[in-house]
Scaffold this motif. Structure first.
Motif, PDB file in Angstrom:
ATOM      1  N   ILE A  37      40.394  41.873  41.798  1.00 28.32           N
ATOM      2  CA  ILE A  37      39.916  43.161  42.287  1.00 28.32           C
ATOM      3  C   ILE A  37      38.419  43.042  42.523  1.00 28.32           C
ATOM      4  O   ILE A  37      37.674  42.629  41.651  1.00 28.32           O
ATOM      5  N   LEU A  39      35.119  44.950  43.485  1.00 30.90           N
ATOM      6  CA  LEU A  39      34.381  46.188  43.731  1.00 30.90           C
ATOM      7  C   LEU A  39      33.241  45.969  44.716  1.00 30.90           C
ATOM      8  O   LEU A  39      32.756  46.909  45.329  1.00 30.90           O
ATOM      9  N   LEU A  88      36.173  33.844  38.130  1.00 27.58           N
ATOM     10  CA  LEU A  88      36.831  35.053  37.618  1.00 27.58           C
ATOM     11  C   LEU A  88      38.344  35.047  37.786  1.00 27.58           C
ATOM     12  O   LEU A  88      39.017  35.938  37.289  1.00 27.58           O
ATOM     13  N   ARG A  91      40.409  35.231  34.702  1.00 24.25           N
ATOM     14  CA  ARG A  91      39.950  36.215  33.716  1.00 24.25           C
ATOM     15  C   ARG A  91      40.741  37.517  33.834  1.00 24.25           C
ATOM     16  O   ARG A  91      41.438  37.757  34.813  1.00 24.25           O
ATOM     17  N   ASP A  92      40.576  38.380  32.810  1.00 26.04           N
ATOM     18  CA  ASP A  92      41.266  39.677  32.897  1.00 26.04           C
ATOM     19  C   ASP A  92      40.496  40.619  33.824  1.00 26.04           C
ATOM     20  O   ASP A  92      39.389  40.339  34.275  1.00 26.04           O
ATOM     21  N   HIS A  93      41.136  41.771  34.093  1.00 25.44           N
ATOM     22  CA  HIS A  93      40.571  42.684  35.082  1.00 25.44           C
ATOM     23  C   HIS A  93      39.229  43.248  34.654  1.00 25.44           C
ATOM     24  O   HIS A  93      38.396  43.566  35.493  1.00 25.44           O
ATOM     25  N   LEU A  94      39.026  43.391  33.342  1.00 27.29           N
ATOM     26  CA  LEU A  94      37.752  43.943  32.875  1.00 27.29           C
ATOM     27  C   LEU A  94      36.594  43.055  33.327  1.00 27.29           C
ATOM     28  O   LEU A  94      35.587  43.543  33.838  1.00 27.29           O
ATOM     29  N   ASP A  95      36.751  41.740  33.164  1.00 31.55           N
ATOM     30  CA  ASP A  95      35.690  40.825  33.581  1.00 31.55           C
ATOM     31  C   ASP A  95      35.470  40.899  35.085  1.00 31.55           C
ATOM     32  O   ASP A  95      34.339  40.860  35.570  1.00 31.55           O
ATOM     33  N   VAL A  97      36.084  43.454  37.103  1.00 31.86           N
ATOM     34  CA  VAL A  97      35.448  44.724  37.445  1.00 31.86           C
ATOM     35  C   VAL A  97      33.955  44.680  37.125  1.00 31.86           C
ATOM     36  O   VAL A  97      33.113  45.075  37.921  1.00 31.86           O
ATOM     37  N   LEU A  98      33.634  44.144  35.937  1.00 27.02           N
ATOM     38  CA  LEU A  98      32.239  44.115  35.514  1.00 27.02           C
ATOM     39  C   LEU A  98      31.399  43.203  36.375  1.00 27.02           C
ATOM     40  O   LEU A  98      30.313  43.572  36.803  1.00 27.02           O
ATOM     41  N   ALA A  99      31.912  42.003  36.630  1.00 27.76           N
ATOM     42  CA  ALA A  99      31.122  41.046  37.397  1.00 27.76           C
ATOM     43  C   ALA A  99      30.915  41.562  38.813  1.00 27.76           C
ATOM     44  O   ALA A  99      29.816  41.453  39.366  1.00 27.76           O
ATOM     45  N   PHE A 101      30.957  44.701  39.703  1.00 24.09           N
ATOM     46  CA  PHE A 101      30.040  45.844  39.602  1.00 24.09           C
ATOM     47  C   PHE A 101      28.597  45.334  39.539  1.00 24.09           C
ATOM     48  O   PHE A 101      27.699  45.878  40.185  1.00 24.09           O
ATOM     49  N   ALA A 102      28.388  44.258  38.770  1.00 19.11           N
ATOM     50  CA  ALA A 102      27.056  43.660  38.686  1.00 19.11           C
ATOM     51  C   ALA A 102      26.601  43.183  40.066  1.00 19.11           C
ATOM     52  O   ALA A 102      25.436  43.345  40.444  1.00 19.11           O
ATOM     53  N   LEU A 103      27.549  42.624  40.833  1.00 19.45           N
ATOM     54  CA  LEU A 103      27.200  42.160  42.181  1.00 19.45           C
ATOM     55  C   LEU A 103      26.739  43.320  43.066  1.00 19.45           C
ATOM     56  O   LEU A 103      25.838  43.165  43.883  1.00 19.45           O
TER      57      LEU A 103
ATOM     58  N   VAL B  58      41.594  49.437  31.010  1.00 16.32           N
ATOM     59  CA  VAL B  58      40.416  49.302  31.849  1.00 16.32           C
ATOM     60  C   VAL B  58      40.476  50.382  32.924  1.00 16.32           C
ATOM     61  O   VAL B  58      41.328  50.330  33.792  1.00 16.32           O
ATOM     62  N   ILE B 127      43.090  50.881  37.449  1.00 14.80           N
ATOM     63  CA  ILE B 127      41.656  50.924  37.735  1.00 14.80           C
ATOM     64  C   ILE B 127      41.394  51.746  38.989  1.00 14.80           C
ATOM     65  O   ILE B 127      40.574  52.660  39.009  1.00 14.80           O
ATOM     66  N   GLY B 299      21.781  43.739  36.905  1.00 16.19           N
ATOM     67  CA  GLY B 299      22.962  43.138  37.523  1.00 16.19           C
ATOM     68  C   GLY B 299      23.059  41.657  37.190  1.00 16.19           C
ATOM     69  O   GLY B 299      24.115  41.156  36.800  1.00 16.19           O
ATOM     70  N   LEU B 302      23.956  41.189  33.566  1.00 19.80           N
ATOM     71  CA  LEU B 302      25.346  41.545  33.327  1.00 19.80           C
ATOM     72  C   LEU B 302      26.259  40.406  33.783  1.00 19.80           C
ATOM     73  O   LEU B 302      27.214  40.036  33.086  1.00 19.80           O
ATOM     74  N   LEU B 303      25.930  39.825  34.960  1.00 18.33           N
ATOM     75  CA  LEU B 303      26.690  38.671  35.438  1.00 18.33           C
ATOM     76  C   LEU B 303      26.659  37.567  34.396  1.00 18.33           C
ATOM     77  O   LEU B 303      27.683  36.952  34.085  1.00 18.33           O
ATOM     78  N   VAL B 306      28.925  38.482  31.444  1.00 17.93           N
ATOM     79  CA  VAL B 306      30.352  38.403  31.746  1.00 17.93           C
ATOM     80  C   VAL B 306      30.795  36.947  31.887  1.00 17.93           C
ATOM     81  O   VAL B 306      31.845  36.552  31.371  1.00 17.93           O
TER      82      VAL B 306
END
Lengths: 306, 324
Positions: A37, A39, A88, A91-95, A97-99, A101-103, B58, B127, B299, B302-303, B306
């Protein structure tokens, strides 16, 4: 409401639907093949729009700018895949989504850094300026019709690419069994990068084409991204046909709702109350449609693999 | 025996307690505002820690509940201020305890509706659909003009608490600390309870939980509603801190920030939300003071977390959880 206005709104809905399709097709392809996924897909849309504006300002040609936007977005997508996304997949969806989102944070700030805080504007190219008459007496912008045409062409092209070419065969094989096609000697890492860049290019093309209709600014990708999610949920994740039909449905329902609801409600509530209730309801309408579809078809209209 | 995690927690509580004293000594009342932000965001993240840390849900839509709580505070305060009745002729109120109760009820109800529909799905669907629902509420808040629409809603005087002068920063901070402590206790009680065991079981192996006769759907729905209620109270406090609510509280960036908090701190760890909130507010203050583009660095950081440091800050300081 006159029939001319109705046709015009229908075309506007179709044009929005086509834009959403370009976004949703990439998202659903990436999810279908890599199970990811993303984002940050809206950021690639934004990259396309900014690249288009920059190349258009530099060369003066909108068509060169479109090509530039496609290349820039695809390159940004490939880079994103190689540097971050590749890590990624397992990895699971949380990772994920977070990565991603960071992008978004990184892309938005970097774009603001490069281009400044003010929105950019693009002109409609000279050939596509002007209007054509519609049945009923009103006129419609040629440029919007051109967007619809490009969208339909992309939809056909993507269908042919996936169902008729060697690359498409590999993509379909990757969707159903990635270990098997790796064992058959297909370079799956490169395939993933190519698929990601393809999705990114489509998002960039959408962003570039919308540039002359809206202002080009940071954050422009996010509303489109969320609508594209709604499209995918309605259409079924991983399904190209679902993305197309879902996108047209969402585009037309959203546009028609905004145009028609205040008028429909004014008979019941009186004009001023109808205007506010109508616009609030219209902004929620596609989500209500999504809920209804989910209740009856929890995996979307065209679940992948069925 | 004192574990490393316990040591980190004690240090953290002492640090939080030291902030008001330091603010007094250094004559920097702004530190109180920072600590209040930490407590409120920490409380919201505690709710998320129940759903995400224990239940593995999530979502990208919890800003909806944060914003709903905020709007409850704002709308009640405005009606009390103007002396106008609300829906069904009920009066507004400017008393925090009533506002919290209403915020709990309203966000719980909204969550029950959204959860009942969204929990039928899982994974990426969950999600995207929670995100879509939050966005629906966001657009509703923008297009509904009665309570400020896009401009948001200001109420000039902070709501009151019996016997406490909430207009001063220190008493308000202590109220937020107290609620954060309650939230943390609730988290601990839930984690150790039969319900918590079922919820964690549903995360680890849904089929086995179902085979023991427990419905994962119902367990998750309860967790979803509890989560929304805690987040709603945090939203009401946040509105009181700023004396302002706007659709920004409902936006998906807010959902993202709350997830970021909890991951920076450490998912599923008791004090993870507080560590994350502290780190986030400090980063915002410190990086934001150095450069306008602090989000770029956030950002990148955070990368880094993660991709390379998945336990968050608590994971770095206290090692891996003993069981999980």
């Amino acid at each position: 409401m006159s029939s001319a206005l109705l046709v015009e709104q229908l075309l506007n809905g179709l044009q929005l639907g086509v834009m959403l399709y370009l976004m949703a097709a990439g998202l659903t392809l990436i999810f279908g093949v890599m199970g990811l996924i993303n984002l940050a897909h809206g950021s690639l849309y934004m990259v396309g729009a900014f690249a288009c504006a920059a190349v258009a300002a530099w060369t003066g040609s909108f068509f060169l700018a479109l090509i530039g936007a496609l290349i820039a977005a695809a390159a940004a997508g490939a880079l994103m895949e190689i540097l971050v996304i590749r890590r990624l997949y397992g990895r699971d969806h949380l990772d994920q989504v977070l990565a991603t989102f960071a992008l978004i944070l990184v892309f938005s700030e970097a774009t603001r850094w490069l281009f400044g805080p003010f929105p950019l504007y693009l002109d409609i190219p000279a050939i596509l300026q002007g209007t054509v008459p519609l049945p009923g007496g009103s006129r419609y912008q040629i440029y919007r019709l051109a967007i619809i045409g490009v969208g339909i062409a992309v939809a056909i092209g993507l269908y042919l690419l996936i169902s008729r070419t060697r690359l498409g065969m590999r993509i379909r094989a990757g969707e159903s069994d990635r270990e098997m096609i790796a064992a058959l000697g297909v370079d799956i890492r490169t395939l993933y990068t190519v698929v990601f860049a393809l999705g990114a290019g489509l998002a960039g093309l959408a962003g570039a084409m919308i540039g002359p209709l809206q202002s080009v600014q940071v954050g422009m990708g996010e509303p489109v991204l969320i609508l594209a999610f709604v499209v995918i949920v309605i259409g079924g994740i991983g399904s190209n046909r679902g993305a197309l039909i879902g996108a047209i449905l969402v585009g037309v329902v959203d546009t028609m709702g905004r145009a028609l609801l205040p008028g429909v409600l004014s008979g019941l509530l009186g004009p001023s109350a109808a205007a506010t209730t109508g616009s609030s309801l219209a902004s929620m309408l596609i989500y209500l449609v999504m809920v209804v579809i989910l209740v009856f078809r929890p995996r979307g209209l065209f679940p992948a693999g069925s | 025996m004192i574990t490393r995690e316990r040591l980190v927690e004690i240090t953290l509580v002492l640090l939080l307690a030291a902030v008001p004293i330091a603010a007094q000594l250094l004559n920097e009342p702004f530190y109180l505002t920072l600590a209040t932000r930490v407590a409120i965001l920490g409380l919201a993240a505690v709710g998320l820690n129940i759903a995400l840390g224990l239940g593995g849900l999530v979502s990208f839509g919890h800003a909806a509940f944060f914003g709903v709580g905020g709007y409850v505070a704002g709308v009640l305060a405005i009606h009390a201020f103007n002396g106008t009745p609300m829906l069904l002729g009920l009066p507004g109120t400017k008393l925090m305890p009533f506002i919290w109760i209403v915020a709990i009820l309203v966000s719980g109800l909204v969550a029950l509706g959204i959860g009942a529909l969204t929990l039928r799905t899982s994974g990426v669907y969950f999600i995207m659909i929670t995100l879509a629902f939050a966005q629906m509420i966001y657009y509703f808040a923008i297009s509904w003009p009665a309570y400020g629409g896009e401009d948001g809603l200001s109420f000039y005087v902070r709501n009151g608490f019996p016997g406490v002068d909430t207009l001063k920063p220190l008493p308000f901070l202590l109220i937020c600390y107290a609620l954060l402590a309650l939230g943390l206790i609730l988290f601990q009680v839930l984690r150790k309870s039969r319900f918590g065991a079922a919820l964690q079981g549903a995360r680890q192996n849904e089929v086995r939980v179902a085979a023991t006769g427990i419905s994962p759907y119902r367990i998750r729905l309860v967790a979803f509603v509890i989560w929304a209620m805690i987040t709603g109270v945090a939203g009401a406090l946040y509105a009181d801190l700023n004396r302002f609510v706007s659709p920004a509280m409902l936006s998906w960036h807010m959902s993202g920030e709350l997830i970021v908090l909890i991951v920076l701190g450490g998912v599923g760890r008791r004090f993870g939300p507080v560590v994350g909130a502290g780190l986030y507010v400090l980063l915002e203050y410190w990086l934001g003071g150095i450069t306008e583009r602090w989000q770029l660095f956030l950002g990148l950081m955070l990368l880094g977390v993660v991709l390379f440091a998945r336990g968050g800050l608590i994971g770095l300081l206290a090692g891996k959880p003993r069981h999980g």
